[in-house]
Design an enzyme around this catalytic site. Structure first.
Site, PDB file in Angstrom:
ATOM      1  N   ARG A  75     -38.864  -6.956  40.199  1.00 14.31           N
ATOM      2  CA  ARG A  75     -37.466  -6.723  40.611  1.00 14.31           C
ATOM      3  C   ARG A  75     -36.756  -5.842  39.590  1.00 14.31           C
ATOM      4  NH1 ARG A  75     -36.095  -6.520  45.090  1.00 14.31           N
ATOM      5  NH2 ARG A  75     -36.695  -8.645  45.642  1.00 14.31           N
ATOM      6  N   ARG A 101     -46.970  -0.478  45.241  1.00 14.65           N
ATOM      7  CA  ARG A 101     -46.190  -1.025  44.107  1.00 14.65           C
ATOM      8  C   ARG A 101     -46.798  -2.304  43.530  1.00 14.65           C
ATOM      9  NH1 ARG A 101     -40.635  -3.808  46.457  1.00 14.65           N
ATOM     10  NH2 ARG A 101     -41.517  -4.735  48.348  1.00 14.65           N
ATOM     11  N   HIS A 171     -37.852   3.783  44.650  1.00 17.50           N
ATOM     12  CA  HIS A 171     -36.821   2.766  44.926  1.00 17.50           C
ATOM     13  C   HIS A 171     -36.083   2.391  43.634  1.00 17.50           C
ATOM     14  CE1 HIS A 171     -35.145  -1.047  46.257  1.00 17.50           C
ATOM     15  NE2 HIS A 171     -35.693  -0.959  47.442  1.00 17.50           N
ATOM     16  N   ASP A 216     -26.560  -1.338  52.540  1.00 14.92           N
ATOM     17  CA  ASP A 216     -27.985  -1.013  52.702  1.00 14.92           C
ATOM     18  C   ASP A 216     -28.059   0.129  53.708  1.00 14.92           C
ATOM     19  OD1 ASP A 216     -30.971  -3.049  53.324  1.00 14.92           O
ATOM     20  OD2 ASP A 216     -30.702  -0.927  52.830  1.00 14.92           O
ATOM     21  N   GLU A 275     -32.186   5.648  46.209  1.00 19.16           N
ATOM     22  CA  GLU A 275     -33.621   5.867  46.399  1.00 19.16           C
ATOM     23  C   GLU A 275     -33.875   7.208  47.087  1.00 19.16           C
ATOM     24  OE1 GLU A 275     -34.797   2.325  48.621  1.00 19.16           O
ATOM     25  OE2 GLU A 275     -33.121   1.303  47.651  1.00 19.16           O
TER      26      GLU A 275
END
Ligand code: TA6
Length: 301
Positions: A75, A101, A171, A216, A275
């Site tokens: 995170r 990732r 990201h 978002d 991002e």
């Protein structure tokens, strides 16, 4: 896969500038230190974790509650979303944002550059586990240049006999003084998909982006530089990019942060994701032999 620290340091280490080590028992990272900045990158996911230009606040945010466990996404930092962004188009049981990732990568190059910057490059190790939802022959490399700015080049190659469509994103979690007091410029008048209300109709950005709730959004098309204006830290972070027409802006705000559980107490106030992506309609079709570079440059003004 070479994760032996001694071997990594003998093949790729650069005295006082590039040093491999383990944290949390067995999590292999590399620490970079040069005249311009310090940085750290995990081998898992080639996950860029920290960037602190000399005399600056950290530019990249890492959650206080981030876990460093094999196969689990970290995170914060700069997760590499690949070979899809968000949920897989046909199989929602596959990991969100793809498998790159959380997969192991190998170091392929390190170099002390003439402008006192440091170059380090990684390649994703492809294996059968990677092919769930991705039945193609491909190669993925990422190159970082840590200097006065942070430059990143994510390169996808189609090494097979059939074309494929790839989605990707850097990201990036940026560290801010207080997300309620920053603005993001560069997206004015852009259309966006609002994932908070289900992305039905595209909306239009009026003025700078501000934050007072869960945000978002996929801005598409958006190709201009974005600038995070942060009066609290008395700085602006410029995000330049090439070969990306979609920009994702995300802050989970209160409820989602609590649900996610790994942003730390009020962590959402200290971060914003901007991002640079090839997401939604901006995914990339690669014919056999073709390659795609998703390139970004982050700088502090
Ligand atoms: O890029 C924004 C987003 O897609 C959000 O919807 C949220 O899911 C975020 O990524 C974090 O995703 P993660 O899989 O890292 O928890």
């Amino acid at each position: 896969m070479n994760t032996d620290i001694t071997e990594l340091n003998s093949h790729f280490g650069i005295e006082d500038q590039v040093v491999f080590k383990t944290i949390h028992d067995d999590f292999v990272i590399v620490e970079i230190n040069n005249v311009h900045a310090t940085a750290s990158i995990a081998l898992q996911g080639a996950h860029f974790m920290s960037w602190v230009p000399k005399g600056e606040e950290p530019v990249i945010w890492m959650s206080q509650e981030a876990s460093f466990k094999s196969g689990k996404s970290i995170r914060g930092g700069i997760p590499v979303c690949w070979p899809w962004f968000g949920d897989h188009s046909t199989n929602s049981s596959l990991p969100a944002h793809g498998f790159a990732r959380t997969a192991l990568w190998e170091v392929i190059q390190t170099e002390a550059l003439k402008e006192d910057a440091t170059l380090i490059a990684f390649r994703l190790i492809q294996n059968d586990a990677n092919h769930d939802g991705w039945p193609y022959s491909s190669e993925l490399e990422i190159l970082f240049i840590i200097g006065e700015s942070l430059r990143i080049d994510l390169v996808t190659r189609n090494t097979g006999e059939s074309a494929f469509t790839v989605g990707d994103a850097l990201h990036t979690y940026f560290s801010v003084s207080d997300v309620r007091n920053i603005t993001i410029n560069g997206l004015e008048d852009c259309l966006y998909l609002d994932k908070v209300d289900g992305s039905v109709e595209k909306k239009q950005q009026i003025g700078a982006v501000r934050f007072d709730q869960e945000t978002d959004r996929i801005y598409l098309p958006s190709t201009d530089d974005c600038v995070i204006d942060d009066p609290g830290f008395k700085r602006r972070i410029r995000i330049s990019k090439l070969n990306s027409e979609s920009t994702v802006v995300w802050n989970p705000w209160i409820e989602k942060s609590i649900k996610m559980g790994d942003l730390g107490q009020d962590g959402y106030l200290d971060m914003v994701c901007v991002e640079s992506a090839n997401a939604a309609d901006d995914v990339v079709l690669l014919a056999p032999g073709e390659k795609h570079h998703l390139w970004v440059c982050y700088s502090v003004e």
